[in-house]
Design a protein around this motif. Structure first.
Motif, short mmCIF file in Angstrom:
data_model
loop_
_atom_site.label_atom_id
_atom_site.label_comp_id
_atom_site.label_asym_id
_atom_site.label_seq_id
_atom_site.Cartn_x
_atom_site.Cartn_y
_atom_site.Cartn_z
N ASN A 1 11.76 24.15 44.60
CA ASN A 1 12.71 25.23 44.84
C ASN A 1 12.70 25.68 46.29
O ASN A 1 13.70 26.19 46.80
N CYS B 1 15.75 30.42 39.71
CA CYS B 1 15.83 29.05 39.21
C CYS B 1 16.45 28.14 40.26
O CYS B 1 17.30 28.57 41.05
N GLY B 2 16.05 26.90 40.26
CA GLY B 2 16.58 25.92 41.21
C GLY B 2 16.30 24.52 40.73
O GLY B 2 15.93 24.29 39.57
N ASP C 1 13.23 23.61 38.68
CA ASP C 1 13.15 23.84 37.24
C ASP C 1 13.60 22.63 36.45
O ASP C 1 13.25 22.49 35.27
N ASN D 1 18.67 33.60 37.78
CA ASN D 1 19.46 32.42 38.14
C ASN D 1 20.76 32.84 38.80
O ASN D 1 21.50 33.67 38.27
N SER E 1 23.01 30.34 40.09
CA SER E 1 24.01 29.28 40.08
C SER E 1 25.18 29.69 39.19
O SER E 1 25.01 30.44 38.23
N CYS F 1 15.32 28.09 31.55
CA CYS F 1 15.49 28.13 33.01
C CYS F 1 16.24 26.90 33.51
O CYS F 1 17.14 27.01 34.35
N TYR G 1 20.31 27.03 35.05
CA TYR G 1 20.56 26.49 36.39
C TYR G 1 21.52 25.31 36.32
O TYR G 1 22.49 25.24 37.10
#
Length: 457
Positions: A24, A194-195, A198, A385, A387, A419, A423
Motif C-alpha cells: 500500500n 485499503c489498497g 489488500d 476505503n 476507491s 477489505c 477496494y
C-alpha cells in the motif's frame, strides 16, 4: 488524518499484515527501493550503537538481504565489514543495493568459514518476513554458525527461524515480541486505507486445483428486483468462485450461473427446505440482493443464513435481529440500512470508524459501511476505503460488492475478504467510469473485476 491515528496498527503484527502495508505504501509514492534504503540506514545505526570493530553481515537473496547490503554500504568506511551473500539477489531493489555495495570498501563473498563468524557484530539479514520452515541449505548451516558465534547478533526485521538474536531491529512495526521498532517513512495511510496490498491476501488457484477449489456460492434473492441476484452471482464468479447458484423466483438465463428457479413471485416458506439443502453444500451464502421487504421472505432468508457456514448479508435482509452464519458473516449496509440496524451514521470519519467498530462487535461479524469512503471493521480492526467513482451511485453496484465479498469469503477470512472486495469493486468502478461517466451501469464493473483481483498486483 490525525484523528484516525486511533485506528492504526500497534504492537506485534504478522508478516502478512506488513506485506499489505508495504504494498500500500507504493500508492503513496514510497517505493520498495526507498523503503530498503531507509531500513538499511536504520539497521546501520543500530550496528553503530554496538561500537564494534568488525561486522559480518549475512544476506539472503530477497529484500531482507537487500536491507543488509544497504546497511553494509553505510558502514563500510567506518568498520571492517564482511558481507556474505547466499546467491544472486532475486528482486530489482536488492540487486541495485548489491551493485551499489560493489563500489564500497567492504569484503563481499559467496563462501564462508567458521573463522568469519568471529566478528564483534553479526547481522542476520538472511530471510526476514519471507522465512519458511524447514530451512534449506545454506541457511540451516549459517544459522548453526550464528548460534555458535560469540559476537552480538542483530536480526534484520525478524530473526531467521532457529537463529538466536540479541536484538531484533524491526521496520515500521514489530513482527516478533521484544523487537525494537523504527520508522522507515511508510505513510500512516498505508495502514488504514485499503489498497493494492489488500489484494495480496487473495489466494490464487494452484496449478493442480480441481473444480470447486475456488468455492461454491449460493445467492438467495430476487422477487421485486430481478437483476440483483444475477449481478451478485456474476461478481462472485469474477472474484474466483468456481460454482455459483442463484436461487430466486425469477425467470432468466445466464450461461455461467446455475439458476434454481423458485416457484412463485417471492421467496417463501415453501422454499425453505430446498434452500437449506443448497446452503448445506455451499461454502458461502449471499442473501438479500433484490429480496424485498416481505416479512416471509426475510424470515426464510434469515433461517438459511443461520444454517450456512459463511454468509454475506445485504440489502433488505439487513434488519434486526440480524441473521448470523455459523462461522463468519459479512454485513454490507449503506447509511440508511446501517441506521435501521445500528445507529445514525456520524458525519465525521473518525466517529464513523468508532460506530462501525461497535456495530461489528454487536453483530459478531465484519461490517462494511458503504459510502464515499467505506468503513470496514471486524469489531477490533478498522480500515477505510477511498476507491470508487461518482457513477457508482447507479443501482446494482452494491449487489456487485456483495458478490465480490461472497466470492472471496469462500476461501478467505471475513475482514481480509471485505477489505479486498471494497477496494476491488471501487477500483472497477473507477475504470468503468473512465469509459462511461454518469452512464455507468453495475454490470460495467464485472469486466474489470477479475483483472484487478488476480492480475493487477
Amino acid at each position: 488524518m490525525r484523528d484516525l491515528i486511533q485506528f492504526g496498527l500497534s504492537g506485534v503484527i504478522s508478516p502478512e499484515t506488513m506485506r499489505v502495508v508495504d504494498k500500500n505504501a507504493d500508492d503513496y509514492g514510497i517505493s520498495a527501493a526507498e523503503r530498503m534504503e531507509s531500513a538499511g540506514s536504520v539497521l546501520a545505526a543500530a550496528v553503530r550503537s554496538e561500537s564494534p570493530a568488525s561486522v559480518l553481515i549475512l544476506c539472503g537473496t530477497g529484500n531482507n538481504g537487500g536491507d543488509g547490503f544497504v546497511c553494509a554500504r553505510h558502514l563500510a568506511k567506518e568498520y571492517s565489514v564482511m558481507v556474505v551473500f547466499t546467491g544472486k539477489p532475486k528482486t530489482p531493489e536488492a540487486g541495485a543495493a548489491f551493485f551499489a555495495l560493489e563500489g564500497c570498501p567492504a569484503e563481499l563473498s559467496s563462501t564462508w568459514s567458521a573463522e568469519d563468524f568471529s566478528a564483534d557484530v553479526i547481522v542476520d539479514a538472511l530471510m526476514g518476513t519471507g522465512a519458511s520452515l524447514p530451512l534449506r541449505e545454506p541457511y540451516a548451516s549459517l544459522v548453526d554458525l550464528m548460534n555458535a558465534a560469540k559476537g552480538r547478533i542483530l536480526a534484520c526485521d525478524m530473526p531467521t527461524p532457529g537463529a538466536r538474536a540479541d536484538r531484533v531491529i524491526a521496520f515500521h512495526l514489530a513482527k516478533t515480541e521484544g523487537a525494537e521498532a523504527y520508522s522507515i517513512g511508510i505513510p500512516f495511510g498505508a495502514e488504514i486505507f485499503c489498497g493494492k496490498g489488500d489484494l495480496l491476501s487473495v489466494p490464487k488457484k494452484p496449478s493442480g486445483a480441481h473444480k470447486g477449489w475456488g468455492g461454491y456460492v449460493l445467492v438467495i434473492g430476487g422477487g421485486p428486483y430481478q437483476g440483483a441476484p444475477f449481478l451478485a452471482g456474476c461478481a462472485a464468479l469474477r472474484s474466483g468462485a468456481d460454482v455459483v447458484r442463484v436461487a430466486a423466483p425469477v425467470d432468466g438465463f445466464m450461461p455461467d450461473l446455475i439458476l434454481e428457479r423458485l416457484p412463485g413471485n417471492k421467496v417463501g416458506k415453501e422454499h425453505l427446505d430446498r434452500l437449506l439443502a443448497l446452503a448445506e453444500n455451499a461454502d458461502v451464502v449471499i442473501a438479500g440482493p433484490g429480496l424485498g421487504a416481505d416479512p416471509e421472505s426475510l424470515e426464510v432468508a434469515s433461517q438459511v443464513v443461520s444454517a450456512a457456514k459463511r454468509a454475506v448479508v445485504d440489502a433488505d435482509l439487513l434488519r434486526n435481529p440480524l441473521p448470523k452464519a455459523r462461522e463468519q458473516t459479512i454485513y454490507t449496509p449503506h447509511a440508511g440500512e446501517f441506521a435501521r440496524v445500528f445507529c445514525p451514521v456520524p458525519e465525521k470519519l473518525s466517529d464513523r470508524g468508532v460506530v462501525v467498530r461497535e456495530a461489528a462487535k454487536r453483530a459478531g461479524g465484519t461490517v462494511i459501511l458503504k459510502g464515499a469512503i467505506d468503513v470496514i471493521s471486524d469489531g477490533a480492526r478498522v480500515k477505510f476505503n477511498r476507491s470508487g467513482a461518482p457513477g457508482m451511485t447507479t443501482g446494482g453496484t452494491g449487489d456487485v460488492l456483495s458478490g465480490v465479498c461472497g466470492g472471496l469469503l469462500s476461501r478467505m477470512n471475513a475482514f481480509e475478504a471485505a477489505c479486498a472486495a471494497v477496494y476491488a469493486a471501487g477500483l472497477a468502478g473507477e475504470l468503468a467510469d473512465e469509459d462511461t461517466g454518469d452512464g455507468l451501469i453495475a454490470s460495467d464493473l464485472l469486466r474489470h473485476l477479475a483483472y484487478i483481483v488476480y492480475k493487477e498486483k
